[in-house]
Design a protein around this motif. Structure first.
Motif, short mmCIF file in Angstrom:
data_model
loop_
_atom_site.label_atom_id
_atom_site.label_comp_id
_atom_site.label_asym_id
_atom_site.label_seq_id
_atom_site.Cartn_x
_atom_site.Cartn_y
_atom_site.Cartn_z
N PHE A 194 -37.48 55.62 49.70
CA PHE A 194 -37.86 54.31 50.23
C PHE A 194 -38.04 53.29 49.09
O PHE A 194 -37.63 52.14 49.19
N GLN A 195 -38.69 53.71 48.00
CA GLN A 195 -38.91 52.82 46.87
C GLN A 195 -37.59 52.40 46.22
O GLN A 195 -37.40 51.23 45.84
N LYS A 196 -36.66 53.34 46.13
CA LYS A 196 -35.37 53.01 45.52
C LYS A 196 -34.61 52.01 46.38
O LYS A 196 -34.01 51.05 45.87
N GLU A 197 -34.62 52.17 47.67
CA GLU A 197 -33.93 51.25 48.56
C GLU A 197 -34.56 49.86 48.50
O GLU A 197 -33.86 48.85 48.59
N ARG A 198 -35.86 49.78 48.33
CA ARG A 198 -36.55 48.50 48.27
C ARG A 198 -36.19 47.73 47.00
O ARG A 198 -36.06 46.51 47.02
N ARG A 199 -36.05 48.45 45.89
CA ARG A 199 -35.70 47.81 44.64
C ARG A 199 -34.27 47.26 44.65
O ARG A 199 -33.95 46.26 44.02
N LYS A 200 -33.39 47.93 45.35
CA LYS A 200 -32.00 47.52 45.40
C LYS A 200 -31.79 46.30 46.28
O LYS A 200 -30.79 45.60 46.17
#
Length: 327
Positions: free
Chosen positions: A266-272
């Motif tokens: 979830f954190q990776k998707e938010r940063r992208k």
């Protein structure tokens, strides 16, 4: 005082009794008789009497454990005729017919297990009434044991106790039962294994995991043998609890790993995800058309919808286009 009767008087009285009637003597085997199922049995009976017109013979049967008074007739002979009767009528006959020469043997073909019981040979020949003229024969039909039924009960856990049972529905004489352990597994110690050959019960105490295995019960009598098998499984509850706790821990760890994986993804998707911006070609509501200064803006009167005043030429400033004008 009158004297006692002399010897002559006694002999005369005994002679009168003897002339007035004789005892009917019936002879049958003293030992019980037996015969294998399906064979023909001969139940011997002989008698001594002077056969007269009133001579009668009767054979009857009573089941084991019942009183003689409840006997049922098989056949009887009277007035020169033989009358078979009852459930055994088709299989019962006399070895000698008519039975008027001292032999009253009963012949019974194709004997069944239900033929086991007591048989009565009764001779009646009036006026010979000084005995009951009765002979009793105990007869057993020999039957091999039927396939026994194996069952178990009890607590089949470590340090528990179990009872293994074995029983045949048929068998005469009554079978004896013997339990044996199959395979190469170690046999339980003698102190923890007690069996009753009559009832067919095997008691196992202080069970261990090595008590597990296949047990065979063999029912035996003089006619043959039959067997059944039973598999005993001994469990250890303590191992089950440890395994359950271990499985619970592993499931908890797995759930935590899944939750951590989902959070990281979830954190990776938010940063992208890109931030919201306005491009140079976007038109805003308060933007001014090119070539017109801010002074040419028109103000609207919210009360009456009219313009304050017309635009004057002096207030409008234009910018010449650098592009050639086409007329």
């Amino acid at each position: 005082m009158a004297g006692l009767p002399g010897p002559f008087f006694c002999r005369a009285l005994l002679g009168f009794v003897c002339l007035s009637g004789r005892a009917v003597e019936v002879k049958v085997p003293a030992e019980p008789l037996s015969m294998p199922v399906g064979k023909t049995a001969e139940l011997s009976c002989s008698y001594s009497t002077s056969v007269g017109d009133s001579f009668a013979l009767e054979w009857s049967f009573v089941q084991p454990g019942k009183p003689i008074a409840e006997s049922q007739p098989i056949l009887y002979y009277t007035n020169g005729h033989l009358y078979p009767t009852g459930s055994k009528a088709k299989r019962a006959s006399l070895l000698q017919n008519p039975p008027t020469r001292g032999v009253a043997t009963l012949k019974l073909t194709d004997v069944h297990p239900t033929d086991t019981g007591t048989y009565l040979c009764h001779v009646n020949n009036p006026p010979d009434f000084y005995t009951n003229g009765l002979g009793l024969i105990n007869f057993t039909v020999l039957v091999p044991p039927s396939t026994p039924l194996c069952s178990q009960s009890g607590q089949t856990t470590v340090r528990g106790s179990a009872a293994l049972r074995c029983s045949s529905s048929e068998g005469a004489p009554k079978p004896v039962y013997n339990w044996v352990r199959l395979g190469s597994s170690p046999t339980p110690s003698p102190g923890s294994m007690v069996q009753d050959e009559v009832s067919g019960q095997l008691i196992l105490t202080n069970l261990s995991l090595t008590s597990s295995g296949t047990y065979r019960c063999v029912a035996t009598n003089q006619m043959g043998s039959a067997s059944c098998e039973l598999t005993l499984s001994v469990t250890d509850p303590s191992k089950g609890r440890v395994a359950g706790a271990l499985i619970g821990v592993l499931l908890g760890v797995l759930l935590l790993l899944i939750a951590a994986f989902c959070l990281i993804r979830f954190q990776k998707e938010r940063r992208k995800k890109p931030k919201e911006t306005y491009g140079g070609s976007d038109l805003r509501e308060d933007a001014i058309a090119p070539g017109i200064s801010e002074q040419t803006s028109v103000r609207a009167d919210s009360s009456d919808g009219l313009l304050e005043r017309p635009l004057s030429a002096s207030t409008v400033t234009t910018t010449k286009s650098k592009l050639p004008m086409i007329v």
